[in-house]
Design a protein around this motif. Structure first.
Motif, PDB file in Angstrom:
ATOM      1  N   LEU A  22     -15.198  40.612  36.157  1.00  0.00           N
ATOM      2  CA  LEU A  22     -15.352  39.427  37.004  1.00  0.00           C
ATOM      3  C   LEU A  22     -14.057  39.221  37.772  1.00  0.00           C
ATOM      4  CD1 LEU A  22     -17.108  36.917  34.580  1.00  0.00           C
ATOM      5  CD2 LEU A  22     -18.026  37.677  36.774  1.00  0.00           C
ATOM      6  N   GLN A  23     -14.168  38.713  39.006  1.00  0.00           N
ATOM      7  CA  GLN A  23     -12.987  38.450  39.830  1.00  0.00           C
ATOM      8  C   GLN A  23     -13.153  37.088  40.498  1.00  0.00           C
ATOM      9  OE1 GLN A  23     -12.194  41.372  42.892  1.00  0.00           O
ATOM     10  NE2 GLN A  23      -9.991  41.044  42.718  1.00  0.00           N
ATOM     11  N   PRO A  24     -12.572  36.043  39.923  1.00  0.00           N
ATOM     12  CA  PRO A  24     -12.758  34.697  40.473  1.00  0.00           C
ATOM     13  C   PRO A  24     -12.005  34.501  41.793  1.00  0.00           C
ATOM     14  CG  PRO A  24     -11.178  34.651  38.675  1.00  0.00           C
ATOM     15  CD  PRO A  24     -11.736  36.044  38.708  1.00  0.00           C
ATOM     16  N   THR A  25     -12.663  33.903  42.746  1.00  0.00           N
ATOM     17  CA  THR A  25     -12.022  33.563  44.022  1.00  0.00           C
ATOM     18  C   THR A  25     -11.373  32.181  43.900  1.00  0.00           C
ATOM     19  OG1 THR A  25     -14.033  32.491  44.828  1.00  0.00           O
ATOM     20  CG2 THR A  25     -13.778  34.859  45.275  1.00  0.00           C
ATOM     21  N   TRP A  26     -10.638  31.798  44.950  1.00  0.00           N
ATOM     22  CA  TRP A  26     -10.055  30.455  44.962  1.00  0.00           C
ATOM     23  C   TRP A  26     -11.161  29.408  44.861  1.00  0.00           C
ATOM     24  CZ3 TRP A  26     -10.446  25.912  47.580  1.00  0.00           C
ATOM     25  CH2 TRP A  26      -9.410  24.980  47.417  1.00  0.00           C
ATOM     26  N   THR A  27     -12.252  29.614  45.587  1.00  0.00           N
ATOM     27  CA  THR A  27     -13.373  28.664  45.572  1.00  0.00           C
ATOM     28  C   THR A  27     -13.969  28.559  44.179  1.00  0.00           C
ATOM     29  OG1 THR A  27     -13.884  29.171  47.887  1.00  0.00           O
ATOM     30  CG2 THR A  27     -15.612  28.114  46.585  1.00  0.00           C
ATOM     31  N   ALA A  28     -14.129  29.716  43.497  1.00  0.00           N
ATOM     32  CA  ALA A  28     -14.697  29.704  42.151  1.00  0.00           C
ATOM     33  C   ALA A  28     -13.832  28.901  41.191  1.00  0.00           C
ATOM     34  CB  ALA A  28     -14.851  31.136  41.652  1.00  0.00           C
ATOM     35  N   LEU A  29     -12.527  29.102  41.260  1.00  0.00           N
ATOM     36  CA  LEU A  29     -11.627  28.374  40.370  1.00  0.00           C
ATOM     37  C   LEU A  29     -11.608  26.880  40.693  1.00  0.00           C
ATOM     38  CD1 LEU A  29      -8.637  30.898  40.254  1.00  0.00           C
ATOM     39  CD2 LEU A  29     -10.289  30.435  38.436  1.00  0.00           C
ATOM     40  N   ASP A  30     -11.791  26.560  41.964  1.00  0.00           N
ATOM     41  CA  ASP A  30     -11.796  25.158  42.387  1.00  0.00           C
ATOM     42  C   ASP A  30     -13.076  24.449  41.963  1.00  0.00           C
ATOM     43  OD1 ASP A  30     -10.739  22.888  43.895  1.00  0.00           O
ATOM     44  OD2 ASP A  30     -12.375  23.305  45.302  1.00  0.00           O
ATOM     45  N   LYS A  31     -14.217  25.147  42.114  1.00  0.00           N
ATOM     46  CA  LYS A  31     -15.510  24.510  41.823  1.00  0.00           C
ATOM     47  C   LYS A  31     -15.943  24.677  40.367  1.00  0.00           C
ATOM     48  CE  LYS A  31     -17.398  24.658  46.512  1.00  0.00           C
ATOM     49  NZ  LYS A  31     -18.547  25.069  47.352  1.00  0.00           N
ATOM     50  N   GLY A  32     -15.366  25.656  39.670  1.00  0.00           N
ATOM     51  CA  GLY A  32     -15.698  25.825  38.263  1.00  0.00           C
ATOM     52  C   GLY A  32     -16.965  26.615  38.015  1.00  0.00           C
ATOM     53  N   TYR A  33     -17.244  27.603  38.838  1.00  0.00           N
ATOM     54  CA  TYR A  33     -18.346  28.537  38.544  1.00  0.00           C
ATOM     55  C   TYR A  33     -18.138  29.827  39.331  1.00  0.00           C
ATOM     56  CZ  TYR A  33     -20.538  27.151  43.010  1.00  0.00           C
ATOM     57  OH  TYR A  33     -20.796  26.901  44.338  1.00  0.00           O
ATOM     58  N   MET A  34     -18.666  30.913  38.779  1.00  0.00           N
ATOM     59  CA  MET A  34     -18.650  32.226  39.436  1.00  0.00           C
ATOM     60  C   MET A  34     -20.063  32.777  39.457  1.00  0.00           C
ATOM     61  SD  MET A  34     -15.311  34.040  37.660  1.00  0.00           S
ATOM     62  CE  MET A  34     -15.770  33.551  35.996  1.00  0.00           C
ATOM     63  N   ASP A  35     -20.342  33.609  40.439  1.00  0.00           N
ATOM     64  CA  ASP A  35     -21.631  34.298  40.444  1.00  0.00           C
ATOM     65  C   ASP A  35     -21.667  35.291  39.296  1.00  0.00           C
ATOM     66  OD1 ASP A  35     -22.467  32.949  42.679  1.00  0.00           O
ATOM     67  OD2 ASP A  35     -21.937  34.550  44.084  1.00  0.00           O
ATOM     68  N   ALA A  36     -22.753  35.282  38.541  1.00  0.00           N
ATOM     69  CA  ALA A  36     -22.970  36.298  37.509  1.00  0.00           C
ATOM     70  C   ALA A  36     -23.572  37.509  38.216  1.00  0.00           C
ATOM     71  CB  ALA A  36     -23.897  35.777  36.417  1.00  0.00           C
ATOM     72  N   THR A  37     -22.725  38.447  38.588  1.00  0.00           N
ATOM     73  CA  THR A  37     -23.162  39.609  39.360  1.00  0.00           C
ATOM     74  C   THR A  37     -24.110  40.477  38.528  1.00  0.00           C
ATOM     75  OG1 THR A  37     -21.260  40.884  38.600  1.00  0.00           O
ATOM     76  CG2 THR A  37     -20.993  39.628  40.648  1.00  0.00           C
ATOM     77  N   ALA A  38     -24.783  41.415  39.203  1.00  0.00           N
ATOM     78  CA  ALA A  38     -25.744  42.290  38.517  1.00  0.00           C
ATOM     79  C   ALA A  38     -25.119  43.024  37.336  1.00  0.00           C
ATOM     80  CB  ALA A  38     -26.366  43.270  39.511  1.00  0.00           C
ATOM     81  N   PRO A  39     -23.900  43.624  37.475  1.00  0.00           N
ATOM     82  CA  PRO A  39     -23.298  44.283  36.308  1.00  0.00           C
ATOM     83  C   PRO A  39     -23.053  43.336  35.143  1.00  0.00           C
ATOM     84  CG  PRO A  39     -22.226  45.009  38.329  1.00  0.00           C
ATOM     85  CD  PRO A  39     -23.111  43.859  38.705  1.00  0.00           C
ATOM     86  N   VAL A  40     -22.656  42.103  35.443  1.00  0.00           N
ATOM     87  CA  VAL A  40     -22.434  41.123  34.379  1.00  0.00           C
ATOM     88  C   VAL A  40     -23.755  40.766  33.704  1.00  0.00           C
ATOM     89  CG1 VAL A  40     -21.700  38.752  33.880  1.00  0.00           C
ATOM     90  CG2 VAL A  40     -20.345  40.181  35.431  1.00  0.00           C
ATOM     91  N   ARG A  41     -24.788  40.526  34.506  1.00  0.00           N
ATOM     92  CA  ARG A  41     -26.105  40.193  33.944  1.00  0.00           C
ATOM     93  C   ARG A  41     -26.622  41.325  33.071  1.00  0.00           C
ATOM     94  NH1 ARG A  41     -26.977  38.575  39.395  1.00  0.00           N
ATOM     95  NH2 ARG A  41     -28.577  40.184  39.734  1.00  0.00           N
ATOM     96  N   ASN A  42     -26.467  42.561  33.546  1.00  0.00           N
ATOM     97  CA  ASN A  42     -26.936  43.716  32.770  1.00  0.00           C
ATOM     98  C   ASN A  42     -26.156  43.847  31.466  1.00  0.00           C
ATOM     99  OD1 ASN A  42     -28.795  44.378  34.734  1.00  0.00           O
ATOM    100  ND2 ASN A  42     -27.439  45.839  35.758  1.00  0.00           N
ATOM    101  N   TYR A  43     -24.845  43.623  31.527  1.00  0.00           N
ATOM    102  CA  TYR A  43     -24.014  43.736  30.323  1.00  0.00           C
ATOM    103  C   TYR A  43     -24.457  42.716  29.274  1.00  0.00           C
ATOM    104  CZ  TYR A  43     -19.913  43.973  27.316  1.00  0.00           C
ATOM    105  OH  TYR A  43     -19.094  44.110  26.233  1.00  0.00           O
TER     106      TYR A  43
END
Length: 390
Positions: free
Chosen positions: A14-35
């Motif tokens: 996972l690689q959090p962006t500035w927006t993700a850290l500010d809003k408190g959520y990240m997209d669960a990408t396909a590799p993360v979902r599969n894992y």
């Protein structure tokens, strides 16, 4: 990442962006979902929408050389909007205090919990090789020990076999399959047509040792074309179109490569836009006659070779029968799927037809067998380990 792989630590990123850290959520990408799904932790496909109504919590920890901080993971699917459904999301409590924008996070499963390692800020090699203590050291040692217990067991059995000296082939004649069947018999593995790995999740591949310049290609897996997207309907159609008569039967024994056209006029062509590998006749009007989805080939590779022992042996002919002297093991884990397409295109991964016509008129194909040049094995797999058996 390479060091974690070498320690048998299976990760997703996972690689959090500035927006993700500010809003408190990240997209669960396909590799993360599969894992998460493959490790039995969570299946987003079965989850309803709404963070409050259907959100799920999983125990998780942010782990570094000196700290282990409890940071439960929140997993949810946002409510649908008129224009789109919204991507599944994941968040770790307190992450914004321990990560900067664009840091790279490795996420791994341990004891039913998630462990998050900030690869940008944590020196994994230092923790393992120098510090050799602390929360990160403890977690990685435990994961590595669990992952390698079966490999250690198999390695021990192979060393016992090797210590016993030359092992006579269980087949009277020299055959490509003789060494593999002999090794399986020595290990007490019953022969069958399974597609699953051979020994408690570990795939066994044995080969005859030769000088490096003469090393044979190594077989990865076999897979027939996807006939739903192919011009031809069966391997019999392929034999009818390109076979030749030899030793009393129609046969087709040849290697197909994207780097050149073989003597039967066959080659590979990648359709990257459609994600399809085509087998093509360059000398007839058949054109592209057999096809595979590249995603399906990668999936078979990753399933077959999640963990593999490549066992090398010297071959001695004694009393008219081959005897095998098992000498070493190359231990690989987790092939790099994205490399598969590149190595196909470069001709480093090829495919063998091994076909003959049966008395019934149908074709019997022992492939199509996808193989990799021996010298390119480390381009497909992360750093491997090599063990001497004697």
């Amino acid at each position: 990442m390479k060091r974690l792989t070498a320690e048998s630590v299976d990760i997703t990123l996972l690689q959090p962006t500035w927006t993700a850290l500010d809003k408190g959520y990240m997209d669960a990408t396909a590799p993360v979902r599969n894992y998460l799904k493959e490790n039995g932790l969570h299946d987003f496909e079965l989850q309803g929408r709404g963070a409050r109504e259907n959100g799920v919590k999983i125990e998780a920890f942010l782990v570094s050389e000196q700290q282990q901080i409890k940071a439960p993971a929140s997993l949810y699917k946002p409510k649908a909007k008129p224009t789109k459904d919204g991507d599944p999301r994941i968040w770790f409590s307190k992450l914004h205090h321990h990560a900067n924008p664009d840091d790279m996070l490795a996420v791994t499963e341990h004891a039913g919990q998630l462990v998050v390692i900030n690869l940008t800020q944590v020196d994994v090699s230092h923790a393992l090789d120098v510090q050799q203590s602390g929360p990160l050291w403890d977690v990685l040692r435990n994961i590595s020990a669990e992952a390698t217990s079966i490999a250690d067991e198999l390695l021990g059995k192979l060393r016992i076999i090797a210590a016993g000296g030359y092992v006579p082939s269980i087949m009277d004649e020299r055959a490509d399959t003789a060494i593999g069947r002999t090794l399986e018999a020595a290990l007490g593995i019953a022969m069958n047509a399974r597609r699953e790995p051979d020994y408690k999740g570990i795939e066994l591949k044995s080969y005859r040792r030769k000088p490096k310049s003469q090393e044979n290609r190594k077989q990865l897996f076999t897979k027939v074309p996807n006939w739903e997207i192919s011009k031809f309907n069966s391997m019999t159609d392929v034999l009818n179109a390109f076979g030749y008569f030899r030793d009393g039967r129609d046969r087709l024994n040849c290697t197909v490569s994207a780097a050149k056209v073989n003597s039967q006029g066959l080659t590979f062509k990648l359709d990257e836009k459609s994600g399809i590998l085509n087998e093509v006749s360059a000398t007839t009007d058949h054109g592209a006659f057999a096809a595979w989805y590249l995603s399906e080939l990668r999936a078979d590779l990753e399933k077959k070779h999640s963990e593999t022992f490549w066992v090398g042996a010297n071959v001695h002919r004694i009393g008219g029968r081959e005897h095998f002297e098992f000498t070493d093991v190359i231990h690989t884990r987790k092939p790099i799927g994205s490399q598969f397409d590149i190595l196909i295109e470069q001709g480093e991964i090829t495919m063998d037809h091994m076909m003959k016509r049966l008395d019934s008129g149908r074709a019997h194909e022992r492939g199509p067998s996808f193989k990799i040049e021996a010298g390119s094995l480390d381009l497909l797999f992360p750093p491997s380990k090599t063990y001497a058996l004697v």
